[in-house]
Design a protein around this motif. Structure first.
Motif, PDB file in Angstrom:
ATOM      1  N   PHE A 259       0.840  -1.204   0.000  1.00 13.65           N
ATOM      2  CA  PHE A 259       0.000   0.000   0.000  1.00 13.65           C
ATOM      3  C   PHE A 259       0.872   1.251   0.000  1.00 13.65           C
ATOM      4  N   ALA A 260       1.889   1.276   0.858  1.00 14.99           N
ATOM      5  CA  ALA A 260       2.762   2.449   0.939  1.00 14.99           C
ATOM      6  C   ALA A 260       3.521   2.663  -0.368  1.00 14.99           C
ATOM      7  N   LEU A 261       3.983   1.576  -0.987  1.00 11.05           N
ATOM      8  CA  LEU A 261       4.689   1.686  -2.264  1.00 11.05           C
ATOM      9  C   LEU A 261       3.785   2.279  -3.341  1.00 11.05           C
TER      10      LEU A 261
ATOM     11  N   LEU B 195      -4.886  -1.768   1.133  1.00  9.31           N
ATOM     12  CA  LEU B 195      -5.335  -0.945   2.254  1.00  9.31           C
ATOM     13  C   LEU B 195      -6.349  -1.714   3.105  1.00  9.31           C
ATOM     14  N   ARG B 196      -7.324  -2.313   2.453  1.00  9.66           N
ATOM     15  CA  ARG B 196      -8.358  -3.041   3.199  1.00  9.66           C
ATOM     16  C   ARG B 196      -7.785  -4.275   3.886  1.00  9.66           C
ATOM     17  N   ARG B 197      -6.838  -4.931   3.231  1.00 10.74           N
ATOM     18  CA  ARG B 197      -6.208  -6.099   3.843  1.00 10.74           C
ATOM     19  C   ARG B 197      -5.398  -5.686   5.066  1.00 10.74           C
ATOM     20  N   SER B 198      -4.701  -4.554   4.964  1.00  7.51           N
ATOM     21  CA  SER B 198      -3.894  -4.077   6.096  1.00  7.51           C
ATOM     22  C   SER B 198      -4.779  -3.717   7.281  1.00  7.51           C
ATOM     23  N   LEU B 199      -5.880  -3.027   7.016  1.00 12.79           N
ATOM     24  CA  LEU B 199      -6.776  -2.629   8.104  1.00 12.79           C
ATOM     25  C   LEU B 199      -7.480  -3.828   8.716  1.00 12.79           C
ATOM     26  N   THR B 200      -7.701  -4.869   7.916  1.00 11.62           N
ATOM     27  CA  THR B 200      -8.274  -6.097   8.467  1.00 11.62           C
ATOM     28  C   THR B 200      -7.301  -6.760   9.429  1.00 11.62           C
TER      29      THR B 200
END
Length: 504
Positions: free
Chosen positions: A150-152, A453-458
């Protein structure tokens, strides 16, 4: 260089240099070039159609052919980008910016030669990266999970703002609109239809071809038809004009080296690859150039850097597949499928159990890149001759290829209508001074960015702190914030506007 490394390369060339494998390498490179030259065919559909044909081949022969199609398309994609401002591949979008302007300035042959030579250099160096650092770089890519991806991708999108000429606000608006277009279709997490307007043709999202052919191909035709014939392209037919001058080579080679390094690194990362590599290289070249105002008007560095980057990225995208068994993109997934068809498990076992296959693939990439230079350089004069054809005869053929490309991939009128809609939108944006390249970047990078993003927040139960608790993600996000901060900073914005002032 260790004796083991030399022995492995010798084994690879011995396996790849048989008459049978040389024939398949040549066929793959030739077919890939044709696919890249003709917009609308696409590398993924071509390889998908050829997969059944590989059943009866030797595993190494089939992989050499499929790989040749992939990196051959990177070469071919630059041809239409330079000559008619229509990218044959998504990674060739950046080539349009300065490559086509060189053609309009009468330097089409020079631009094609720089693209071919830069691609050859990058392909050779990228292959060396695979041979020398494949296992190490593959292991490093394992440190990239959803937050890092996501950051990349966020950093990649901020590069799109710097990339565009003129107003940063306009560039930001185009990136944002590209992100909106990228969310059209079925949400893979919830199954909800987003902005489909009850049309089944949009359930899988907007197609890349209608968007890019409308924005670049058809819009370019309209723009050219507005100009008188004598002002459209200042054609030079001298033999010396078919190849770069010494000054152009002096400007091109440092950019090619930098682009190769950028592409070799980003190509290893899943989600990076050729597209992000070319945009990143263009951004770097524009930032460090002594005369940034030339970018967008035919800057040699703006062609040599991205062309080298996308070819290096195409080569090193094989590293996660061959060393870890992880496909870095959809096309690598198809090649992974071809390996599994032949009973080969991609990953670290390939190097130990099938060294002839692993090193044969690497050797074939050097052979294939040499073949592509031999194929492309003699044809430069032929491609340049296309520009001498009266435009009243040329533009119907361009529109025909546009229509065939869009209709051939999805035979319904919705896609054709979208192409016309995006062409109209692109024409309006051209008149108000907005470039389409940042929009394409947002469209391509938006869906994977949302997914990660959604995977990270999960993973973090909804906490955004996960992006700053992981060192790599934090560094990438801070870099993106610094870029945005510089654009907002008044003194920097003023200098940028002075350097990249829009044409009145």
């Amino acid at each position: 260089m260790s004796l083991d490394f030399i022995d492995h390369l010798a084994l690879g060339f011995q396996a790849a240099a048989t008459w049978q494998n040389l024939g398949f390498a040549f066929f793959g490179c030739l077919l890939g070039t044709v696919i890249g030259v003709l917009p609308g065919i696409g590398t993924i559909p071509a390889i998908a159609l050829l997969l059944p044909a590989t059943y009866g081949l030797e595993p190494l022969s089939s992989l050499i052919m499929l790989a040749g199609i992939y990196y051959g398309a990177q070469y071919g994609g630059s041809t239409t980008s330079i000559l008619v401002n229509m990218p044959g591949e998504s990674s060739s979008v950046v080539t349009c910016i300065d490559g086509h302007q060189m053609a309009r300035n009468g330097r089409a042959g020079s631009a094609l030669a720089i693209a071919a030579l830069g691609s050859f250099f990058a392909g050779c160096v990228g292959t060396l990266f695979i041979a020398a650092f494949g296992p190490v770089l593959g292991a490093f890519s394992l440190r990239f999970n959803a937050p890092e991806f996501f950051a990349l991708l966020v950093l990649g999108l901020t590069m799109g703002i710097i990339l565009a000429r003129g107003s940063a606000i306009k560039a930001l608006a185009m990136v944002a609109f590209g992100l909106l277009l990228g969310v059209v279709g079925t949400d893979v997490n919830t199954g909800v239809m987003r902005y489909t307007f009850d049309s089944a043709s949009l359930w899988d999202g907007l197609g890349f071809l209608p968007l890019v052919i409308g924005l670049f191909g058809v819009t370019e035709v309209i723009r050219n038809l507005e100009e008188p014939d004598q002002a459209r392209i200042k054609m030079k037919t001298g033999i010396r004009d078919l190849y770069p001058s010494r000054q152009e080579m002096r400007e091109a080679w440092p950019a090619a080296v930098r682009g190769t390094a950028i592409g070799a690194i980003l190509g290893v990362l899943p989600g990076g690859g050729a597209v992000l590599s070319s945009f990143a290289s263009y951004t770097v070249e524009k930032k460090i150039a002594r005369s940034p105002e030339k970018f967008g008007h035919g800057a040699v560095q703006g062609l040599a850097g991205p062309e080298s980057a996308n070819n290096a990225g195409a080569q090193t995208s094989f590293i996660p597949l061959l060393t870890l068994g992880l496909p870095s993109n959809a096309l690598m997934a198809l090649i992974m499928g071809a390996m599994m068809i032949h009973g080969i498990a991609p990953g670290t076992s390939v190097m130990s159990e099938r060294p002839d296959l692993f090193w044969g693939m690497i050797a074939s990439m050097w052979i294939g890149n040499a073949m592509l230079v031999v194929l492309n350089l003699p044809l430069i004069g032929l491609w340049v001759k296309l520009l001498s054809v009266p435009y009243r005869l040329l533009f119907p053929a361009i529109l025909m290829f546009c229509a065939i490309g869009v209709y051939g991939t999805d035979d319904n009128l919705v896609q054709m209508s979208l192409t016309c809609l995006f062409a109209l939108f692109g024409y309006v944006m051209l008149k108000v001074g907005c470039e389409p390249a940042p929009l394409i970047l947002g469209f391509v990078l938006g869906p994977p960015m949302e997914s990660n993003l959604r995977r990270s927040l999960t993973i973090s139960d909804g906490s955004a702190a996960i992006f700053f608790e992981r060192p790599i993600a934090a560094v990438l996000l801070v870099a993106a914030i610094v870029v945005v901060g510089l654009i907002v900073f008044p003194q920097f914005r003023q200098k940028r506007q002075e350097a990249f002032a829009e044409e009145g």
